[in-house]
Write a protein that holds these residues in place. Structure first.
Motif, mmCIF file in Angstrom:
data_model
loop_
_atom_site.group_PDB
_atom_site.id
_atom_site.type_symbol
_atom_site.label_atom_id
_atom_site.label_comp_id
_atom_site.label_asym_id
_atom_site.label_seq_id
_atom_site.Cartn_x
_atom_site.Cartn_y
_atom_site.Cartn_z
ATOM 1 N N HIS A 106 0.680 -1.140 -0.149
ATOM 2 C CA HIS A 106 0.358 0.513 0.162
ATOM 3 C C HIS A 106 0.765 1.184 -0.345
ATOM 4 O O HIS A 106 1.955 1.611 0.905
ATOM 5 C CB HIS A 106 -0.732 -0.006 1.045
ATOM 6 N N TRP A 107 0.760 1.568 -1.127
ATOM 7 C CA TRP A 107 2.056 3.026 -1.465
ATOM 8 C C TRP A 107 1.209 3.576 -0.532
ATOM 9 O O TRP A 107 -0.094 4.508 -0.827
ATOM 10 C CB TRP A 107 1.948 3.459 -2.697
ATOM 11 N N ILE A 108 2.331 4.768 -0.218
ATOM 12 C CA ILE A 108 1.618 5.985 0.450
ATOM 13 C C ILE A 108 1.826 7.363 0.234
ATOM 14 O O ILE A 108 2.600 8.190 -0.455
ATOM 15 C CB ILE A 108 2.374 6.108 2.293
ATOM 16 N N GLY A 109 0.746 7.382 -0.550
ATOM 17 C CA GLY A 109 0.272 8.929 -1.458
ATOM 18 C C GLY A 109 0.572 8.058 -2.536
ATOM 19 O O GLY A 109 0.772 6.847 -2.864
ATOM 20 N N PRO A 110 0.850 8.474 -3.972
ATOM 21 C CA PRO A 110 0.553 7.596 -5.053
ATOM 22 C C PRO A 110 2.163 7.343 -5.576
ATOM 23 O O PRO A 110 3.381 7.609 -5.201
ATOM 24 C CB PRO A 110 0.634 9.034 -6.810
ATOM 25 N N GLU A 111 1.232 6.180 -6.346
ATOM 26 C CA GLU A 111 3.192 4.835 -6.040
ATOM 27 C C GLU A 111 3.858 5.925 -7.488
ATOM 28 O O GLU A 111 3.523 6.414 -8.753
ATOM 29 C CB GLU A 111 2.754 3.872 -6.989
#
Length: 291
Positions: A106-111
């Motif tokens: 789960h990326w924190i912000g856009p990948e």
């Protein structure tokens, strides 16, 4: 750690290390991608980066992790990568590796499009690196990957899934008795690292540390693996190079193993397996998690 030039591990053990290395290569962020040729040499016009020791970088990562939900988070694995040139890694390649390892990301912000690894310059102090990556875990054995690059901490991605939570469950977080990286690197250099770097001044350096592991009644101590390699970046197919590695106690700063030899560049510490073995603890116990 398997010494340089020793016989290969049995097939079942090799399979274990392959599975676990895929997970922990995410901690190094760029490691496995050296072997597949997906790394690119980057360019930057920014000023020279800040360089941190382990204690400084893990402190930054820990402080910054307070902004990520699911905490508190506790660091248990750290990797420094010192390269003479800046490197870019396509972030999509990291996602592919995590999926193959049965981890959910789960990326924190856009990948991001790329993950940038700044060069560590020749004036960096002993034991300081421009780039660190840390794995931190919470009470549910979720994993947070944070980078500390050029003095800035960034929360990159949280990891879950069967293999990642199983891995986090056996690791111990860093304790108060951990020695800082200048003392660790100095010990490794005294065991042959200085001579290797004199012969290979443009070597890539990889330092990995874990807080130890507890599996059943077995507890391993915190430990570092320091490895230097002459393998160039990006790798050339079939390239061989020289390598030096040393295993150093995380609280004692005592060198317990060291070796120098020639290797296939795709199997050096900077590409994953031997770098990561140091952090894993007793392989027979971990094998139960990755059959």
């Amino acid at each position: 750690m398997q010494p340089v030039g020793s016989p290969p591990a049995p097939p079942r053990r090799r399979a274990l290390w392959t599975a676990v290395a895929v997970v922990l290569v995410a901690a190094a962020v760029v490691g496995a991608l050296f072997a597949t040729g997906t790394l690119r040499i980057g360019s930057t016009s920014s000023p020279p980066p800040a360089d941190e020791t382990f204690a400084q970088a893990v402190g930054l990562a820990g402080s910054h992790s307070g902004s990520v939900s699911g905490g508190p988070w506790y660091a248990f694995v750290g990797v420094a990568l010192l390269t003479p040139v800046a490197i870019l890694e396509p972030a999509t390649n990291l996602s592919t590796l995590l999926t193959a390892a049965n981890c959910t990301a789960h990326w924190i912000g856009p990948e991001p499009t790329n993950v940038a690894v700044p060069a560590t310059g020749p004036t960096a102090a002993l034991g300081a690196s421009a780039y660190w990556t840390f794995l931190l875990k919470n009470a549910s054995n979720g994993i947070l990957l944070e980078t500390v690059a050029s003095g800035d901490a960034t929360a990159v991605v949280t990891l879950g899934g069967t293999n990642c939570t199983a891995l986090a469950s056996v690791f111990n977080s860093f304790g108060s008795g951990m020695q800082d990286s200048p003392k660790i690197v100095a010990a490794a250099n005294g065991a042959g690292g200085t001579a290797f770097l004199a012969e290979h001044p443009n070597a890539t350096q990889a330092w990995a540390v874990s807080g130890g592991a507890t599996i059943s009644v077995i507890t391993t101590s915190p430990e570092w693996l320091i490895e230097y390699t002459s393998c160039s970046l990006p790798l050339v197919t079939g390239e061989t190079g020289a390598v030096f590695n040393a295993t150093v106690g995380g609280t004692s700063a005592t060198v317990t193993e060291h070796a120098t030899g020639n290797v296939d560049c795709a199997l050096t510490a900077a590409t994953g397996p031997s770098l990561l073995r140091s952090a894993l603890g007793p392989a027979p116990a971990l094998e139960k998690l990755f059959k």
